[in-house]
Design a protein around this motif. Structure first.
Motif, PDB file in Angstrom:
ATOM      1  N   TYR A  62     -16.052 -19.084 -31.386  1.00  0.00           N
ATOM      2  CA  TYR A  62     -15.775 -17.740 -30.886  1.00  0.00           C
ATOM      3  C   TYR A  62     -14.283 -17.548 -30.606  1.00  0.00           C
ATOM      4  N   VAL A  63     -13.747 -16.445 -31.090  1.00  0.00           N
ATOM      5  CA  VAL A  63     -12.411 -15.984 -30.720  1.00  0.00           C
ATOM      6  C   VAL A  63     -12.527 -14.515 -30.367  1.00  0.00           C
ATOM      7  N   ARG A  64     -11.646 -14.049 -29.509  1.00  0.00           N
ATOM      8  CA  ARG A  64     -11.685 -12.651 -29.092  1.00  0.00           C
ATOM      9  C   ARG A  64     -11.399 -11.716 -30.262  1.00  0.00           C
ATOM     10  N   LEU A  65     -11.933 -10.507 -30.146  1.00  0.00           N
ATOM     11  CA  LEU A  65     -11.798  -9.546 -31.228  1.00  0.00           C
ATOM     12  C   LEU A  65     -10.345  -9.210 -31.531  1.00  0.00           C
ATOM     13  N   GLU A  66      -9.491  -9.182 -30.521  1.00  0.00           N
ATOM     14  CA  GLU A  66      -8.091  -8.853 -30.794  1.00  0.00           C
ATOM     15  C   GLU A  66      -7.441  -9.887 -31.726  1.00  0.00           C
ATOM     16  N   ASN A 125     -18.203  -5.241 -29.171  1.00  0.00           N
ATOM     17  CA  ASN A 125     -17.650  -6.483 -29.694  1.00  0.00           C
ATOM     18  C   ASN A 125     -16.223  -6.713 -29.224  1.00  0.00           C
ATOM     19  N   ALA A 126     -15.647  -5.725 -28.538  1.00  0.00           N
ATOM     20  CA  ALA A 126     -14.325  -5.903 -27.939  1.00  0.00           C
ATOM     21  C   ALA A 126     -14.384  -6.953 -26.836  1.00  0.00           C
ATOM     22  N   SER A 127     -13.261  -7.613 -26.600  1.00  0.00           N
ATOM     23  CA  SER A 127     -13.172  -8.543 -25.479  1.00  0.00           C
ATOM     24  C   SER A 127     -13.137  -7.762 -24.171  1.00  0.00           C
ATOM     25  N   ILE A 128     -13.233  -8.484 -23.064  1.00  0.00           N
ATOM     26  CA  ILE A 128     -13.152  -7.832 -21.761  1.00  0.00           C
ATOM     27  C   ILE A 128     -11.799  -7.148 -21.594  1.00  0.00           C
ATOM     28  N   ALA A 129     -10.728  -7.822 -21.978  1.00  0.00           N
ATOM     29  CA  ALA A 129      -9.393  -7.229 -21.845  1.00  0.00           C
ATOM     30  C   ALA A 129      -9.258  -5.971 -22.687  1.00  0.00           C
ATOM     31  N   MET A 130      -9.734  -6.012 -23.919  1.00  0.00           N
ATOM     32  CA  MET A 130      -9.691  -4.821 -24.773  1.00  0.00           C
ATOM     33  C   MET A 130     -10.493  -3.681 -24.166  1.00  0.00           C
ATOM     34  N   SER A 131     -11.676  -3.997 -23.656  1.00  0.00           N
ATOM     35  CA  SER A 131     -12.530  -2.962 -23.073  1.00  0.00           C
ATOM     36  C   SER A 131     -11.870  -2.305 -21.870  1.00  0.00           C
ATOM     37  N   VAL A 132     -11.207  -3.109 -21.054  1.00  0.00           N
ATOM     38  CA  VAL A 132     -10.510  -2.561 -19.890  1.00  0.00           C
ATOM     39  C   VAL A 132      -9.379  -1.637 -20.328  1.00  0.00           C
ATOM     40  N   ARG A 133      -8.599  -2.069 -21.311  1.00  0.00           N
ATOM     41  CA  ARG A 133      -7.476  -1.239 -21.772  1.00  0.00           C
ATOM     42  C   ARG A 133      -7.971   0.044 -22.444  1.00  0.00           C
ATOM     43  N   MET A 134      -9.025  -0.048 -23.229  1.00  0.00           N
ATOM     44  CA  MET A 134      -9.596   1.156 -23.828  1.00  0.00           C
ATOM     45  C   MET A 134     -10.092   2.118 -22.764  1.00  0.00           C
TER      46      MET A 134
END
Length: 236
Positions: A62-66, A125-134
């Motif tokens: 597993y790697v983050r979506l970004e 499928n976004a990571s937690i960090a991506m979801s927060v920024r979105m």
């Protein structure tokens, strides 16, 4: 709260194609590049599924979506023959375009109507960090952040939906998966969640041929998120 609504985000809540293309257009114009930003966006997005398949199959950890987006950007720049125009920092900036995407017009009002009826969280499928920024960019008022990173896998793996239910301390049957993609809902239903569908007929542009109508026996079918909220209110 004794129920929750979890959401697909890319395509269902945000217009990724227009959002990414708008940011690409500016980057291309700055470099005097005559390229179609929508075509570039579509190619970049087309690499998304195969990249996740390698994780889902176990051939890659597993790697983050970004990280996948960034790798796919490098490949797309090469395909379009413009790799030399973007240095490392420019590529990092371009890759973050996926965190600055406009919500569809009905989304914020629809989410506000659902808020009193249950917990709201992304199951993306976004990571937690991506979801927060979105969420910061689009003004999404989540109660929690769920999704792929909790399960360290990608939808439509059942573990992603079940991890969201577990994180919210709810049985799967008290969680409604909301998506504009029938495949997402089929997987969520098989995992024991309830399901809600509405179409995004322009997610992939004017020639879209998939996900225009519900093709499963979903618990809720609506015209958009505001209509879904109305239907759920009527059942509550």
């Amino acid at each position: 709260m004794n129920q929750a609504f979890i959401f697909d985000v890319f395509g269902t809540l945000v217009d990724w194609r227009t959002g990414v293309a708008t940011q690409l257009k500016r980057a291309f114009e700055m470099r005097s590049l005559s390229l179609d930003p929508l075509a570039f966006s579509d190619h970049w997005r087309a690499l998304y599924g195969p990249a996740m398949d390698r994780v889902r199959s176990g051939s890659r950890g597993y790697v983050r979506l970004e990280e996948l987006h960034r790798e796919n950007l490098d490949e797309t720049l090469q395909v379009f023959g413009i790799g030399d125009a973007f240095d490392h920092q420019a590529r990092e900036d371009l890759s973050s375009a996926w965190e600055r995407l406009p919500p569809w017009p009905d989304v914020c009002a629809g989410m506000a109507r659902l808020q009193p009826l249950g917990f709201l969280a992304p199951c993306s499928n976004a990571s937690i960090a991506m979801s927060v920024r979105m969420a910061r960019y689009a003004d999404f008022r989540w109660d929690a952040i769920c999704g792929a990173e909790l399960a360290r896998d990608y939808k439509p793996s059942p573990s992603v939906y079940l991890a969201a239910a577990k994180a919210l301390a709810l049985p799967p049957e008290r969680v409604v998966m909301v998506a504009a993609h029938n495949g997402d809902l089929a997987a969520a239903s098989q995992a024991g969640l309830r399901t809600a569908f509405f179409p995004r007929a322009n997610e992939h542009g004017p020639g879209q041929k998939t996900n225009l109508v519900a093709d499963g026996d979903w618990d809720f079918v609506a015209a958009d998120l505001s209509d879904l909220a109305r239907k759920i209110e009527e059942r509550s």
